[in-house]
Design a protein around this motif. Structure first.
Motif, PDB file in Angstrom:
ATOM      1  N   ARG A 100      16.127  19.228  14.074  1.00 34.59           N
ATOM      2  CA  ARG A 100      15.231  18.107  14.422  1.00 34.59           C
ATOM      3  C   ARG A 100      15.867  16.746  14.216  1.00 34.59           C
ATOM      4  N   ARG A 101      16.901  16.686  13.402  1.00 34.94           N
ATOM      5  CA  ARG A 101      17.471  15.386  13.062  1.00 34.94           C
ATOM      6  C   ARG A 101      17.958  14.624  14.279  1.00 34.94           C
ATOM      7  N   ARG A 102      17.512  13.420  14.390  1.00 33.31           N
ATOM      8  CA  ARG A 102      18.080  12.492  15.365  1.00 33.31           C
ATOM      9  C   ARG A 102      17.725  11.089  14.922  1.00 33.31           C
ATOM     10  N   MET A 103      18.407  10.113  15.451  1.00 35.74           N
ATOM     11  CA  MET A 103      18.079   8.742  15.102  1.00 35.74           C
ATOM     12  C   MET A 103      16.787   8.352  15.816  1.00 35.74           C
ATOM     13  N   VAL A 104      15.803   7.923  15.030  1.00 34.52           N
ATOM     14  CA  VAL A 104      14.498   7.516  15.563  1.00 34.52           C
ATOM     15  C   VAL A 104      14.447   5.994  15.517  1.00 34.52           C
ATOM     16  N   ARG A 105      14.119   5.384  16.655  1.00 34.39           N
ATOM     17  CA  ARG A 105      14.225   3.919  16.748  1.00 34.39           C
ATOM     18  C   ARG A 105      12.900   3.216  17.000  1.00 34.39           C
ATOM     19  N   ASN A 106      11.776   3.899  16.728  1.00 34.58           N
ATOM     20  CA  ASN A 106      10.466   3.225  16.756  1.00 34.58           C
ATOM     21  C   ASN A 106       9.546   3.937  15.772  1.00 34.58           C
ATOM     22  N   PRO A 125      14.193  -5.098  23.009  1.00 33.03           N
ATOM     23  CA  PRO A 125      13.243  -4.048  22.599  1.00 33.03           C
ATOM     24  C   PRO A 125      13.746  -3.218  21.420  1.00 33.03           C
ATOM     25  N   TRP A 126      15.076  -3.079  21.272  1.00 31.06           N
ATOM     26  CA  TRP A 126      15.626  -2.320  20.137  1.00 31.06           C
ATOM     27  C   TRP A 126      15.153  -2.939  18.830  1.00 31.06           C
ATOM     28  N   PHE A 127      15.296  -4.281  18.737  1.00 34.55           N
ATOM     29  CA  PHE A 127      14.884  -4.971  17.508  1.00 34.55           C
ATOM     30  C   PHE A 127      13.375  -4.882  17.316  1.00 34.55           C
ATOM     31  N   SER A 155      14.116   8.370  10.891  1.00 36.36           N
ATOM     32  CA  SER A 155      14.922   7.263  10.378  1.00 36.36           C
ATOM     33  C   SER A 155      16.097   7.015  11.313  1.00 36.36           C
ATOM     34  N   CYS A 156      16.682   5.850  11.176  1.00 31.07           N
ATOM     35  CA  CYS A 156      17.860   5.501  11.983  1.00 31.07           C
ATOM     36  C   CYS A 156      18.859   4.760  11.114  1.00 31.07           C
ATOM     37  N   PHE A 157      20.105   5.191  11.162  1.00 29.55           N
ATOM     38  CA  PHE A 157      21.190   4.488  10.484  1.00 29.55           C
ATOM     39  C   PHE A 157      21.839   3.559  11.495  1.00 29.55           C
ATOM     40  N   PHE A 158      22.016   2.323  11.117  1.00 33.40           N
ATOM     41  CA  PHE A 158      22.647   1.370  12.044  1.00 33.40           C
ATOM     42  C   PHE A 158      23.469   0.360  11.237  1.00 33.40           C
ATOM     43  N   GLY A 159      24.395  -0.272  11.950  1.00 32.13           N
ATOM     44  CA  GLY A 159      25.297  -1.202  11.278  1.00 32.13           C
ATOM     45  C   GLY A 159      24.698  -2.595  11.141  1.00 32.13           C
ATOM     46  N   ILE A 160      25.098  -3.287  10.065  1.00 35.95           N
ATOM     47  CA  ILE A 160      24.762  -4.709   9.919  1.00 35.95           C
ATOM     48  C   ILE A 160      25.890  -5.487  10.598  1.00 35.95           C
ATOM     49  N   ARG A 184      15.625   6.937  23.827  1.00 33.36           N
ATOM     50  CA  ARG A 184      16.833   7.577  23.307  1.00 33.36           C
ATOM     51  C   ARG A 184      18.035   6.682  23.613  1.00 33.36           C
ATOM     52  N   SER A 185      19.051   6.817  22.798  1.00 36.52           N
ATOM     53  CA  SER A 185      20.274   6.021  23.011  1.00 36.52           C
ATOM     54  C   SER A 185      20.962   6.444  24.309  1.00 36.52           C
ATOM     55  N   PRO A 186      21.428   5.474  25.104  1.00 39.30           N
ATOM     56  CA  PRO A 186      22.189   5.828  26.311  1.00 39.30           C
ATOM     57  C   PRO A 186      23.484   6.578  25.967  1.00 39.30           C
ATOM     58  N   SER A 187      23.945   6.399  24.708  1.00 43.55           N
ATOM     59  CA  SER A 187      25.174   7.099  24.288  1.00 43.55           C
ATOM     60  C   SER A 187      25.014   8.616  24.375  1.00 43.55           C
ATOM     61  N   LEU A 188      23.742   9.086  24.296  1.00 37.77           N
ATOM     62  CA  LEU A 188      23.520  10.535  24.269  1.00 37.77           C
ATOM     63  C   LEU A 188      23.926  11.206  25.574  1.00 37.77           C
ATOM     64  N   LYS A 189      24.035  10.396  26.621  1.00 42.01           N
ATOM     65  CA  LYS A 189      24.485  10.962  27.912  1.00 42.01           C
ATOM     66  C   LYS A 189      25.858  11.605  27.781  1.00 42.01           C
TER      67      LYS A 189
HETATM   68  C1  LIG Z   1      28.073   4.883  11.416  1.00 39.56           C
HETATM   69  C2  LIG Z   1      26.951   4.850  12.427  1.00 39.56           C
HETATM   70  C3  LIG Z   1      26.567   3.640  12.978  1.00 39.56           C
HETATM   71  C4  LIG Z   1      25.530   3.596  13.909  1.00 39.56           C
HETATM   72  N1  LIG Z   1      25.118   2.382  14.387  1.00 39.56           N
HETATM   73  C5  LIG Z   1      24.042   2.332  15.199  1.00 39.56           C
HETATM   74  C6  LIG Z   1      23.527   1.069  15.610  1.00 39.56           C
HETATM   75  O1  LIG Z   1      24.061   0.005  15.249  1.00 39.56           O
HETATM   76  N2  LIG Z   1      22.435   1.067  16.423  1.00 39.56           N
HETATM   77  C7  LIG Z   1      21.820   2.229  16.804  1.00 39.56           C
HETATM   78  O2  LIG Z   1      20.824   2.170  17.521  1.00 39.56           O
HETATM   79  N3  LIG Z   1      22.295   3.454  16.421  1.00 39.56           N
HETATM   80  C8  LIG Z   1      23.377   3.530  15.631  1.00 39.56           C
HETATM   81  N4  LIG Z   1      23.841   4.745  15.211  1.00 39.56           N
HETATM   82  C9  LIG Z   1      23.213   5.983  15.704  1.00 39.56           C
HETATM   83  C10 LIG Z   1      24.061   6.671  16.784  1.00 39.56           C
HETATM   84  O3  LIG Z   1      23.942   5.955  17.999  1.00 39.56           O
HETATM   85  C11 LIG Z   1      23.559   8.107  16.952  1.00 39.56           C
HETATM   86  O4  LIG Z   1      23.763   8.807  15.750  1.00 39.56           O
HETATM   87  C12 LIG Z   1      24.276   8.851  18.090  1.00 39.56           C
HETATM   88  O5  LIG Z   1      24.019   8.239  19.333  1.00 39.56           O
HETATM   89  C13 LIG Z   1      23.839  10.322  18.172  1.00 39.56           C
HETATM   90  O6  LIG Z   1      22.433  10.374  18.297  1.00 39.56           O
HETATM   91  P1  LIG Z   1      21.526  11.201  17.263  1.00 39.56           P
HETATM   92  O7  LIG Z   1      21.945  10.786  15.866  1.00 39.56           O
HETATM   93  O8  LIG Z   1      20.115  10.793  17.616  1.00 39.56           O
HETATM   94  O9  LIG Z   1      21.805  12.645  17.504  1.00 39.56           O
HETATM   95  C14 LIG Z   1      24.885   4.797  14.299  1.00 39.56           C
HETATM   96  C15 LIG Z   1      25.281   6.020  13.730  1.00 39.56           C
HETATM   97  C16 LIG Z   1      26.296   6.047  12.801  1.00 39.56           C
HETATM   98  C17 LIG Z   1      26.685   7.380  12.185  1.00 39.56           C
END
Ligand SMILES: Cc1cc2nc3c(=O)[nH]c(=O)nc-3n(C[C@H](O)[C@H](O)[C@H](O)COP(=O)(O)O)c2cc1C
Length: 203
Positions: free
Chosen positions: A9-15, A73-75, A140-145, A179-184
């Motif tokens: 289930r783990r994924r970055m949740v952004r809302n 919208p992300w913020f 939860s979502c981990f993101f950079g400062i 969802r993040s476009p990176s997931l593509k």
């Molecule tokens: C070190 C690190 C930095 C990240 N920075 C951001 C960020 O600045 N903004 C964001 O939306 N997601 C950020 N992410 C989340 C990644 O985009 C996400 O983990 C990746 O796209 C895979 O998606 P998932 O974790 O939902 O499976 C970060 C993840 C990591 C591990």
């Protein structure tokens, strides 16, 4: 929740649902689990800044570069999170720990370190909180400062010079998000990243 289910289930949740605060006992559990993370030499050179009041959260978003009426919208969605946890790494704690007799790097040189274990260990702690959030039915979502805002962030919260934020976790009850476009990119296949025995040669 069963461990494999947490991982699945783990994924970055952004809302997040802004009307649902996280029970204090759950916040405590996330932090208690963070402290169970492994650390080199058991140095535990980390700290966690917990921001749960609206004032503290607003101060965080303002210091790290977004205004309350941010058009992105992300913020907007991320600012719905009722809880922010900033894990900070403490390099000096590692240099001091490894200068002790059982380790012996008395010159405290960073040259001994193959990678910055202080950031790695703090990242392990962040992942444990991220997984614990899933286990609690949260997202939860981990993101950079942004690097250019780190100094302002530290000033805003009185963070001592030697502590460095490795990122931030938003935590809250999940709301529909993009969802993040990176997931593509898709998950890389096992065969491409796993090397059994040795790296396959070219011939
Ligand atoms: C070190 C690190 C930095 C990240 N920075 C951001 C960020 O600045 N903004 C964001 O939306 N997601 C950020 N992410 C989340 C990644 O985009 C996400 O983990 C990746 O796209 C895979 O998606 P998932 O974790 O939902 O499976 C970060 C993840 C990591 C591990």
């Amino acid at each position: 929740m069963e461990f494999q289910e947490v991982v699945r289930r783990r994924r970055m949740v952004r809302n997040y649902d802004p009307s649902r605060p996280i029970p204090p006992a759950v916040v405590d559990r996330l932090l208690a689990n963070a402290l169970r993370a492994p650390s080199a030499g058991f140095s535990q050179g980390w700290a966690f800044l917990v921001l749960s009041t609206p004032e503290d959260r607003e101060r965080f978003w303002a210091a790290t570069g977004s205004s309350p009426d941010e058009p992105d919208p992300w913020f907007q969605d991320m600012q719905n999170a009722p809880l922010l946890i900033v894990p900070l790494s403490h390099k000096q704690a590692y240099l001091d720990r490894y200068a002790q007799p059982d380790k012996g790097w008395t010159d405290r040189s960073e040259k001994h370190w193959p990678v910055p274990y202080w950031d790695i260990d703090t990242g392990f702690a962040a992942l444990l909180m991220h997984l614990s959030a899933v286990d609690e039915g949260l997202g939860s979502c981990f993101f950079g400062i942004p690097v250019e805002t780190v100094a302002d962030f530290k000033t805003a919260f009185g963070v001592p010079d030697e502590f460095h934020p490795i990122g931030t976790l938003t935590v809250g009850y999940r709301a529909p998000d993009k969802r993040s476009p990176s997931l593509k990119r898709g998950h890389r296949p096992v065969d491409e990243v796993v090397h059994h025995g040795r790296w396959a040669g070219l011939g």
